[in-house]
Design a protein around this motif. Structure first.
Motif, PDB file in Angstrom:
ATOM      1  N   ILE A   1     131.305  37.407 110.018  1.00 28.59           N
ATOM      2  CA  ILE A   1     130.002  36.739 110.190  1.00 28.59           C
ATOM      3  C   ILE A   1     130.247  35.238 110.013  1.00 28.59           C
ATOM      4  O   ILE A   1     130.678  34.812 108.935  1.00 28.59           O
ATOM      5  CB  ILE A   1     128.967  37.261 109.162  1.00 28.59           C
ATOM      6  CG1 ILE A   1     128.678  38.752 109.413  1.00 28.59           C
ATOM      7  CG2 ILE A   1     127.681  36.445 109.220  1.00 28.59           C
ATOM      8  CD1 ILE A   1     127.775  39.414 108.381  1.00 28.59           C
TER       9      ILE A   1
ATOM     10  N   ALA B   1     124.199  35.036 105.280  1.00 25.23           N
ATOM     11  CA  ALA B   1     123.929  34.504 106.628  1.00 25.23           C
ATOM     12  C   ALA B   1     124.306  33.027 106.712  1.00 25.23           C
ATOM     13  O   ALA B   1     124.889  32.567 107.695  1.00 25.23           O
ATOM     14  CB  ALA B   1     122.456  34.697 106.981  1.00 25.23           C
TER      15      ALA B   1
ATOM     16  N   TYR C   1     131.490  41.891 114.960  1.00 27.33           N
ATOM     17  CA  TYR C   1     131.338  42.371 113.581  1.00 27.33           C
ATOM     18  C   TYR C   1     132.569  43.174 113.164  1.00 27.33           C
ATOM     19  O   TYR C   1     132.972  44.121 113.837  1.00 27.33           O
ATOM     20  CB  TYR C   1     130.079  43.232 113.462  1.00 27.33           C
ATOM     21  CG  TYR C   1     129.803  43.736 112.065  1.00 27.33           C
ATOM     22  CD1 TYR C   1     129.356  42.864 111.072  1.00 27.33           C
ATOM     23  CD2 TYR C   1     130.008  45.062 111.734  1.00 27.33           C
ATOM     24  CE1 TYR C   1     129.121  43.305 109.784  1.00 27.33           C
ATOM     25  CE2 TYR C   1     129.766  45.523 110.446  1.00 27.33           C
ATOM     26  CZ  TYR C   1     129.321  44.646 109.476  1.00 27.33           C
ATOM     27  OH  TYR C   1     129.089  45.088 108.199  1.00 27.33           O
TER      28      TYR C   1
ATOM     29  N   TYR D   1     122.657  37.004 111.739  1.00 24.90           N
ATOM     30  CA  TYR D   1     123.614  37.161 110.630  1.00 24.90           C
ATOM     31  C   TYR D   1     122.927  37.758 109.397  1.00 24.90           C
ATOM     32  O   TYR D   1     123.502  38.582 108.686  1.00 24.90           O
ATOM     33  CB  TYR D   1     124.262  35.818 110.263  1.00 24.90           C
ATOM     34  CG  TYR D   1     124.952  35.108 111.404  1.00 24.90           C
ATOM     35  CD1 TYR D   1     125.402  35.806 112.531  1.00 24.90           C
ATOM     36  CD2 TYR D   1     125.163  33.723 111.371  1.00 24.90           C
ATOM     37  CE1 TYR D   1     126.023  35.142 113.587  1.00 24.90           C
ATOM     38  CE2 TYR D   1     125.788  33.051 112.423  1.00 24.90           C
ATOM     39  CZ  TYR D   1     126.206  33.772 113.530  1.00 24.90           C
ATOM     40  OH  TYR D   1     126.822  33.115 114.572  1.00 24.90           O
TER      41      TYR D   1
END
Length: 278
Positions: free
Chosen positions: A191, A182, A76, A231
């Motif tokens: 991500i 996501a 991250y 995510y």
């Protein structure tokens, strides 16, 4: 509850913007950097003057230790490097917020985003309205009938993002923004998203399904369900940051002016003194 909004500001977003937008020749006492402080203060004053909020709350990241997202997903925001001069100014900016008579939040394990979301949740629960100033589109998930995002565009111009604008820009509802991130991924936060899914596909899937969980239940992304759930968790701003109820405030521009003068940021001190005189 005042009929004026609570102004909630993403401190890091605006401080970084100021740091990169102003000359590094702006110095404060001790020949330390001053550009991020001056630029941030000017942004905040401009927002305050334009919006006349009942109170101001600023959320900050903690850079000294990993936040909960980095602990869950070590990649991250991987590889982000900050100049020492911006880190130093981020450390002292909360002092200026306090001197202005405003509130702020910063705590280990939490990001500025989580402070924004928590402050919004508290304000909406109390029956108030909120304005969230952030350059990060993740904040669009906070938009509701009671909360508007103030998103800087260019040259001091600010876009007001309501429910219609989120639909127009992303093709999804505000509550679906974490599902959208996501699926599509977010390069700035590292991500990855779902393989082969871009913004258009993510939006069209979220027209057919209410959320990622419904897609997984329908056997979409069988091999990547757990990754995508992670995510989405990373993209979701949490409302559990340590934020106390924020009462109405009266700015103390004179105290902020005195601090700016102590830091030898004299133009800023002059501007704050003018505000103190009304």
């Amino acid at each position: 509850m005042s009929d004026r909004p609570l102004l909630i500001v993403d401190g890091d977003s605006f401080a970084h913007r100021a740091y990169h937008g102003l000359p590094k020749t702006i110095r404060r006492a001790g020949n330390k950097g001053g550009g991020a402080i001056v630029g941030f203060a000017n942004y905040l004053i401009r927002l305050y003057e334009a919006e006349r909020p009942r109170a101001v709350f600023v959320g900050w990241d903690t850079l000294a230790e990993p936040n909960w997202r980095a602990l869950e997903f070590p990649d991250y925001q991987g590889g982000r490097e900050f100049d020492d001069e911006i880190v130093d100014q981020l450390d002292v900016l909360p002092q200026l917020i306090t001197a202005m008579g405003f509130a702020w939040g910063k705590a280990g394990r939490f990001e500025a985003d989580d402070f924004l979301a928590t402050a919004v949740a508290l304000e909406e629960k109390a029956g108030g309205t909120a304005l969230v100033a952030s350059g990060d589109r993740d904040a669009f998930q906070l938009v509701s009938d009671h909360t508007t995002v103030l998103h800087p565009v260019k040259a001091g111009e600010i876009a007001r993002i309501g429910i219609a604008e989120v639909r127009e820009r992303y093709g999804v509802e505000p509550r679906q923004v974490p599902d959208f991130i996501a699926l599509r991924g977010d390069p700035s936060d590292k991500i990855p998203g779902a393989k082969g899914v871009g913004a258009t596909t993510a939006a069209s899937l979220l027209k057919r399904y209410p959320d990622l969980e419904a897609m997984i239940a329908d056997n979409k992304f069988p091999a990547h369900a757990e990754d995508l759930r992670l995510y989405k968790r990373l993209a979701t701003m949490v409302t559990t940051a340590p934020v106390k109820a924020i009462p109405d405030q009266t700015p103390t521009w004179d105290k902020a002016a005195a601090l700016a003068r102590q830091w030898e940021l004299n133009n800023l001190a002059d501007r704050l003194e003018q505000l103190a005189k009304g």
